[in-house]
Design a protein around this motif. Sequence first.
Motif, mmCIF file in Angstrom:
data_model
loop_
_atom_site.group_PDB
_atom_site.id
_atom_site.type_symbol
_atom_site.label_atom_id
_atom_site.label_comp_id
_atom_site.label_asym_id
_atom_site.label_seq_id
_atom_site.Cartn_x
_atom_site.Cartn_y
_atom_site.Cartn_z
ATOM 1 N N THR A 46 1.052 -1.104 0.034
ATOM 2 C CA THR A 46 0.079 0.017 0.023
ATOM 3 C C THR A 46 1.031 1.264 0.018
ATOM 4 O O THR A 46 1.743 1.417 1.123
ATOM 5 C CB THR A 46 -1.017 -0.158 1.313
ATOM 6 O OG1 THR A 46 -1.699 -1.041 1.302
ATOM 7 C CG2 THR A 46 -1.646 1.280 1.171
ATOM 8 N N LEU A 47 0.801 2.153 -1.086
ATOM 9 C CA LEU A 47 1.741 3.149 -1.244
ATOM 10 C C LEU A 47 0.991 4.296 -1.108
ATOM 11 O O LEU A 47 1.566 5.626 -1.051
ATOM 12 C CB LEU A 47 2.597 2.975 -2.424
ATOM 13 C CG LEU A 47 3.327 1.705 -2.634
ATOM 14 C CD1 LEU A 47 3.867 1.608 -4.107
ATOM 15 C CD2 LEU A 47 4.471 1.377 -1.594
ATOM 16 N N GLU A 48 -0.068 4.445 -1.389
ATOM 17 C CA GLU A 48 -1.133 5.787 -1.523
ATOM 18 C C GLU A 48 -1.689 6.263 -0.300
ATOM 19 O O GLU A 48 -2.751 7.237 -0.804
ATOM 20 C CB GLU A 48 -1.868 5.735 -2.725
ATOM 21 C CG GLU A 48 -1.174 5.381 -4.102
ATOM 22 C CD GLU A 48 -2.105 5.606 -5.336
ATOM 23 O OE1 GLU A 48 -3.340 5.456 -5.069
ATOM 24 O OE2 GLU A 48 -1.265 5.462 -6.400
ATOM 25 N N ARG A 49 -1.668 5.408 0.699
ATOM 26 C CA ARG A 49 -2.368 5.797 2.052
ATOM 27 C C ARG A 49 -1.488 5.467 2.998
ATOM 28 O O ARG A 49 -0.941 4.491 2.857
ATOM 29 C CB ARG A 49 -3.705 5.356 2.006
ATOM 30 C CG ARG A 49 -3.946 4.003 1.897
ATOM 31 C CD ARG A 49 -5.804 3.690 2.093
ATOM 32 N NE ARG A 49 -5.713 2.362 1.783
ATOM 33 C CZ ARG A 49 -5.451 1.147 2.539
ATOM 34 N NH1 ARG A 49 -4.910 1.481 3.541
ATOM 35 N NH2 ARG A 49 -5.682 -0.018 2.359
ATOM 36 N N PRO A 50 -1.767 5.921 4.266
ATOM 37 C CA PRO A 50 -0.825 5.452 5.512
ATOM 38 C C PRO A 50 -1.621 4.281 5.905
ATOM 39 O O PRO A 50 -2.832 3.979 5.559
ATOM 40 C CB PRO A 50 -1.066 6.617 6.415
ATOM 41 C CG PRO A 50 -2.465 7.212 6.302
ATOM 42 C CD PRO A 50 -2.596 7.034 4.517
ATOM 43 N N LEU A 51 -0.678 3.631 6.496
ATOM 44 C CA LEU A 51 -0.985 2.270 7.276
ATOM 45 C C LEU A 51 -1.427 2.454 8.677
ATOM 46 O O LEU A 51 -0.853 3.255 9.478
ATOM 47 C CB LEU A 51 0.042 1.062 7.165
ATOM 48 C CG LEU A 51 0.284 0.584 5.808
ATOM 49 C CD1 LEU A 51 1.354 -0.415 5.913
ATOM 50 C CD2 LEU A 51 -1.136 0.022 5.021
ATOM 51 N N ARG A 52 -2.392 1.991 9.448
ATOM 52 C CA ARG A 52 -2.849 2.186 10.539
ATOM 53 C C ARG A 52 -2.737 0.641 11.517
ATOM 54 O O ARG A 52 -3.333 -0.154 11.027
ATOM 55 C CB ARG A 52 -4.045 2.835 11.015
ATOM 56 C CG ARG A 52 -4.242 4.247 10.184
ATOM 57 C CD ARG A 52 -5.571 4.968 10.680
ATOM 58 N NE ARG A 52 -5.610 5.862 9.887
ATOM 59 C CZ ARG A 52 -5.076 7.038 10.310
ATOM 60 N NH1 ARG A 52 -4.456 7.403 11.382
ATOM 61 N NH2 ARG A 52 -5.112 8.338 9.434
#
Length: 247
Positions: A46-52
């Motif tokens: 996943t490169l276009e949004r942050p990971l939580r």
Amino acid sequence: MHILLSNDDGYQAPGLRILAETLSENHDISVVAPDRDRSGASNSLTLERPLRAHVSDNGFYYVNGTPTDCVHLAITGLLESEPDMVISGINTGANMGDDVLYSGTVAAAMEGRFLGLPAIAVSLTSFEPRYFETAASAVANIVARLQTKPLKKDSILNINVPNLPEDKIQGIRATRLGNRHMSEGMITQSDPAGEPMYWVGPPGKAQDAGEGTDFHAVEHDFISITPLQIDLTRYDSLQYLESWLDA
């Protein structure tokens, strides 16, 4: 050992829970898994949004990302100490032959290997699983063997376990990947507005499933273990390609 567990079925999957319970008897376990089913995610990041990352009631971390995201995050920033190895599973359904190209289960193990750790992917070969304990016991025995006789750090073991009680398993075989027929065509439907929508068709049946393959071993009630490598170079074609380019 400190073992990182992940999967592609999601942090609430029974196979993951049973594997964690089994291995925690003798090892320090960290679990970082997707927040939902991410089967077929392969090696995507996943490169276009942050990971939580959040912690569930049982101490498992769950992440809004792919299996590869989970392992990458765990090793490079989330966990206080780096694990000794990565184990992905226990997956519901086989990951044999061509399946490994699409499998999020295998991809999680591959990410561990990319980051320098030995890795195992384990699957129970049924979509109506009953015997996760059989697969968990097999993994525990293999991990114990690895402690006394370790494999190279760049090793990936892809394990497929028949959906049988442990006393019905005929043994363990070292296998190569088999091969499937081409998958069936797309399934087309219409939504309530009449617009077309498409479902990916089921995978093809086994084509190369002779003796020595993962398909053959599982069909005959053996646990299949296939060593995988990351290098996809077709070395036997390099010389021909060079002469083709020269021409």
